[in-house]
Design a protein around this motif. Structure first.
Motif, PDB file in Angstrom:
ATOM      1  N   LEU A 110       0.948  -1.212  -0.036  1.00 30.89           N
ATOM      2  CA  LEU A 110       0.116   0.016   0.033  1.00 30.89           C
ATOM      3  C   LEU A 110       0.853   1.189   0.004  1.00 30.89           C
ATOM      4  N   ASN A 111       0.498   2.236  -0.641  1.00 30.35           N
ATOM      5  CA  ASN A 111       1.296   3.448  -0.854  1.00 30.35           C
ATOM      6  C   ASN A 111       0.379   4.409  -0.874  1.00 30.35           C
ATOM      7  N   ARG A 112       0.297   5.263   0.248  1.00 29.08           N
ATOM      8  CA  ARG A 112      -0.639   6.433   0.529  1.00 29.08           C
ATOM      9  C   ARG A 112      -0.163   7.820   0.749  1.00 29.08           C
ATOM     10  N   GLU A 113      -0.763   8.614   0.238  1.00 28.75           N
ATOM     11  CA  GLU A 113      -0.210  10.157   0.347  1.00 28.75           C
ATOM     12  C   GLU A 113      -1.404  10.827   0.563  1.00 28.75           C
ATOM     13  N   ASP A 114      -1.469  11.322   2.053  1.00 23.49           N
ATOM     14  CA  ASP A 114      -2.527  12.462   2.365  1.00 23.49           C
ATOM     15  C   ASP A 114      -1.652  13.545   3.193  1.00 23.49           C
ATOM     16  N   ALA A 115      -1.835  13.394   4.561  1.00 28.17           N
ATOM     17  CA  ALA A 115      -0.859  14.481   5.293  1.00 28.17           C
ATOM     18  C   ALA A 115       0.408  14.125   5.310  1.00 28.17           C
ATOM     19  N   ILE A 116       0.550  12.850   5.617  1.00 20.28           N
ATOM     20  CA  ILE A 116       2.030  12.133   5.090  1.00 20.28           C
ATOM     21  C   ILE A 116       2.286  11.191   4.077  1.00 20.28           C
ATOM     22  N   LYS A 117       3.133  10.837   3.711  1.00 16.84           N
ATOM     23  CA  LYS A 117       3.262   9.602   2.742  1.00 16.84           C
ATOM     24  C   LYS A 117       3.840   8.379   3.582  1.00 16.84           C
ATOM     25  N   SER A 118       3.206   7.427   3.294  1.00 17.02           N
ATOM     26  CA  SER A 118       3.518   6.098   3.931  1.00 17.02           C
ATOM     27  C   SER A 118       3.471   5.125   2.939  1.00 17.02           C
ATOM     28  N   GLU A 119       4.371   3.827   3.113  1.00 15.87           N
ATOM     29  CA  GLU A 119       4.425   2.775   2.616  1.00 15.87           C
ATOM     30  C   GLU A 119       4.206   1.496   3.281  1.00 15.87           C
ATOM     31  N   ILE A 120       3.288   0.737   3.067  1.00 15.34           N
ATOM     32  CA  ILE A 120       3.029  -0.411   3.811  1.00 15.34           C
ATOM     33  C   ILE A 120       3.150  -1.879   3.141  1.00 15.34           C
ATOM     34  N   PHE A 121       3.892  -2.820   3.621  1.00 20.05           N
ATOM     35  CA  PHE A 121       4.184  -4.050   3.038  1.00 20.05           C
ATOM     36  C   PHE A 121       3.603  -5.087   4.100  1.00 20.05           C
ATOM     37  N   TYR A 122       2.625  -6.162   3.547  1.00 23.97           N
ATOM     38  CA  TYR A 122       1.958  -6.778   4.504  1.00 23.97           C
ATOM     39  C   TYR A 122       1.595  -8.144   4.012  1.00 23.97           C
ATOM     40  N   ILE A 123       1.531  -9.109   4.848  1.00 22.72           N
ATOM     41  CA  ILE A 123       1.168 -10.534   4.599  1.00 22.72           C
ATOM     42  C   ILE A 123      -0.002 -10.864   5.477  1.00 22.72           C
ATOM     43  N   SER A 124      -1.119 -11.487   4.600  1.00 22.52           N
ATOM     44  CA  SER A 124      -2.264 -11.990   5.178  1.00 22.52           C
ATOM     45  C   SER A 124      -2.880 -13.297   4.929  1.00 22.52           C
ATOM     46  N   VAL A 125      -3.601 -13.957   5.971  1.00 26.96           N
ATOM     47  CA  VAL A 125      -4.249 -15.014   5.628  1.00 26.96           C
ATOM     48  C   VAL A 125      -5.765 -14.806   6.221  1.00 26.96           C
ATOM     49  N   ARG A 126      -6.644 -14.790   5.272  1.00 27.22           N
ATOM     50  CA  ARG A 126      -7.974 -14.261   5.981  1.00 27.22           C
ATOM     51  C   ARG A 126      -9.240 -14.894   5.085  1.00 27.22           C
ATOM     52  N   THR A 127     -10.436 -15.141   5.780  1.00 25.33           N
ATOM     53  CA  THR A 127     -11.626 -15.173   5.019  1.00 25.33           C
ATOM     54  C   THR A 127     -12.097 -14.053   4.594  1.00 25.33           C
ATOM     55  N   ASN A 128     -12.745 -13.904   3.417  1.00 28.45           N
ATOM     56  CA  ASN A 128     -13.154 -12.803   2.887  1.00 28.45           C
ATOM     57  C   ASN A 128     -14.555 -12.713   2.379  1.00 28.45           C
ATOM     58  N   LEU A 129     -15.311 -12.565   3.398  1.00 26.98           N
ATOM     59  CA  LEU A 129     -16.785 -12.823   3.177  1.00 26.98           C
ATOM     60  C   LEU A 129     -17.440 -11.405   3.268  1.00 26.98           C
ATOM     61  N   HIS A 130     -16.856 -10.247   3.462  1.00 28.11           N
ATOM     62  CA  HIS A 130     -17.156  -8.920   3.640  1.00 28.11           C
ATOM     63  C   HIS A 130     -16.283  -7.997   2.894  1.00 28.11           C
ATOM     64  N   ASN A 131     -16.833  -6.911   1.996  1.00 32.53           N
ATOM     65  CA  ASN A 131     -16.126  -5.968   1.631  1.00 32.53           C
ATOM     66  C   ASN A 131     -15.304  -5.242   2.658  1.00 32.53           C
ATOM     67  N   ARG A 132     -14.012  -4.750   2.196  1.00 38.58           N
ATOM     68  CA  ARG A 132     -13.287  -4.003   2.960  1.00 38.58           C
ATOM     69  C   ARG A 132     -13.145  -2.609   2.373  1.00 38.58           C
ATOM     70  N   TYR A 133     -13.240  -1.545   3.191  1.00 37.57           N
ATOM     71  CA  TYR A 133     -13.087  -0.186   2.656  1.00 37.57           C
ATOM     72  C   TYR A 133     -12.246   0.578   3.513  1.00 37.57           C
TER      73      TYR A 133
END
Length: 494
Positions: free
Chosen positions: A468-491
């Protein structure tokens, strides 16, 4: 059961049709929707409506649902079968079926920010555990119920959102966890009763979505769950669908202190009426009406007007107008689908004054875009400054400090681009959001990509790597690993 529940039950029981077959709940999640939307176009024997989600199961062929698709892959152990194909536990007899599945999201992320702060941890974690119980009893009744229990160390921009609103996006109120984390939970569930061939009644604690896009300006599933009763019926050989929903929403403002240790939050009623007309496979037009009903004033309960309980679109708009304490808003949905794999869609929301408290949406979605299982979606959303607002106490179009439509609220403009490719169970996703809002001094540029593998068709369980690369008040980069059940949309792209 109160008066409004009795009236809506009587309204939908008054129609005489034959029995239908499929009643199993279709999750309100984009992966489940994609297969149904494409397959339904080729089915010339019935007409399916897509503007209101979760979808009505009886409008789709059973074989088009991922729940019933056959998996031809070979597995060499019972554990492999449970992990990749079946429910964790299932009891199935001739007249009933019950299944139990674990729900989880275990994620670990590393943050790289342009400056260091004790409020911006280097590592983020998600520890989400839950359980899903679902089933069908006979041919008339189905249910699903579950819960999530979450401890999360979130990114900085989510911390800022929680600090500003008092709630975690898509969930609700939180408790402190460690120094900068949150502890929260959420339950959900729906009981569905099949009335006749083309009608059903639902009693739920969940959320709904109105529209054909990634966002909805009218009613989104990106907010906390709420209790509701919903009735749906189809006419004219399926060309006309009508649905009425009655719900209870909450503000973050409390009632005056009483005898209970913690004062309750102020409530408001909500009615959502939706009429969809689909003359053929190529076009779908929907009319929407939503009303926030005042249930309390500064100190006492307010009596509801008689038209609160009338499940007919247009009655309350005509009687209440757009300037009263009972906050009325309306909308229009449009979907034009010239081919099986491509459609244009649009939405208009009107909250009382043209050019001041309205909004609109336009976009397209292209499945198999030149390559099998390559999907592209582009969308534009705009709301004017006073959209979702009200000059009366707690009567804005929101629930637990989350807007019912566009998450940025009024005075916002957004462009969304999504690309997804699948090869068998492997997938990659790219999504970009640009958001400009009058409520924020900083524009948002949010880019996210995920690469993963789908483990289980029943729960949409995934293992993935993300960036994830996000720029608003600050600029951030996030690297992640996930194991998940995906039954609902994520916002989390707000």
């Amino acid at each position: 059961m109160n008066v409004r529940s009795v009236l809506i039950v009587c309204f939908f029981l008054s129609f005489g049709f034959e029995n239908f077959a499929q009643t199993e709940h279709i999750p309100l999640q984009r992966w489940f929707s994609r297969n149904l939307e494409q397959s339904a176009f080729s089915d010339t024997t019935s007409i399916s409506h897509f503007g209101l989600k979760p979808y009505l199961p009886f409008t789709f062929r059973k074989e088009d649902s991922f729940f019933y698709q056959k998996d031809s892959a070979k597995y060499y152990s019972d554990f492999g079968v449970k992990l990749m194909r079946d429910h964790a536990l299932q009891i199935k007899q001739e007249d009933y079926r019950i299944s139990i599945d674990p729900l989880l999201d275990f994620s670990y992320a590393m943050n790289r920010s342009e400056f260091e702060s004790e409020d911006i941890p280097e590592f983020f974690t998600v520890n989400n555990r839950g359980l899903l119980l679902a089933g069908e009893i006979g041919q008339d009744f189905s249910f699903h119920t579950g819960f999530y229990e979450v401890q999360r160390l979130p990114s900085y921009y989510i911390q800022q959102y929680v600090n500003a609103t008092g709630v975690f996006p898509g969930y609700g109120r939180v408790k402190a966890f460690k120094e900068v984390g949150y502890d929260y939970a959420q339950s959900f569930g729906t009981l569905t009763y099949k009335i006749k061939k083309r009608a059903q009644l639902e009693l739920g604690y969940d959320r709904l979505f109105v529209g054909h896009g990634y966002r909805s300006l009218l009613l989104t599933d990106g907010i906390s769950n709420y209790p509701f009763i919903k009735g749906s019926v189809m006419f004219l050989d399926g060309k006309l669908m009508y649905s009425s929903t009655y719900a209870t929403l909450l503000s973050q403002e409390r009632l005056p202190a009483g005898e209970v240790p913690e004062s309750l939050f102020k409530r408001k009623g909500a009615s959502f009426h939706y009429l969809s007309f689909k003359p053929n496979r190529f076009m779908e037009v929907g009319l929407f009406e939503g009303i926030m009903w005042q249930r309390v004033d500064s100190a006492s309960v307010v009596s509801q007007p008689w038209n609160t309980y009338v499940p007919v679109l247009g009655v309350s708009s005509g009687l209440e107008g757009f300037d009263g304490k009972n906050n009325v808003y309306t909308g229009l949905n449009l979907r034009i689908q010239p081919t099986q794999n491509f459609w244009l869609y649009g939405q208009y929301m009107f909250d009382g004054e043209l050019g001041v408290s309205d909004g609109y949406q336009g976009g397209f979605k292209w499945l198999n875009a030149g390559l099998r299982n390559l999907d592209i979606q582009v969308e534009y959303n705009k709301t004017n400054k006073e959209a979702y607002a009200s000059r009366y106490d707690i009567m804005g179009l929101d629930h637990v400090n989350q807007f019912l439509g566009l998450p940025s609220g009024g005075g916002a403009e957004e462009v969304v681009g999504i690309l997804e490719y699948r090869y068998k169970r492997a997938f990659t996703r790219f999504k970009y959001n640009y958001i400009a809002s009058e409520l924020s001094p900083n524009d948002v540029r949010h880019f996210e990509t995920e690469w993963g593998y789908q483990l289980n068709l029943k729960t949409n369980a995934e293992v993935l790597l993300g960036y994830l690369n996000r720029e608003d008040a600050i600029k951030s980069e996030i690297f992640y690993i996930s194991v998940r059940t995906n039954l609902h949309n994520r916002y989390f792209d707000f």
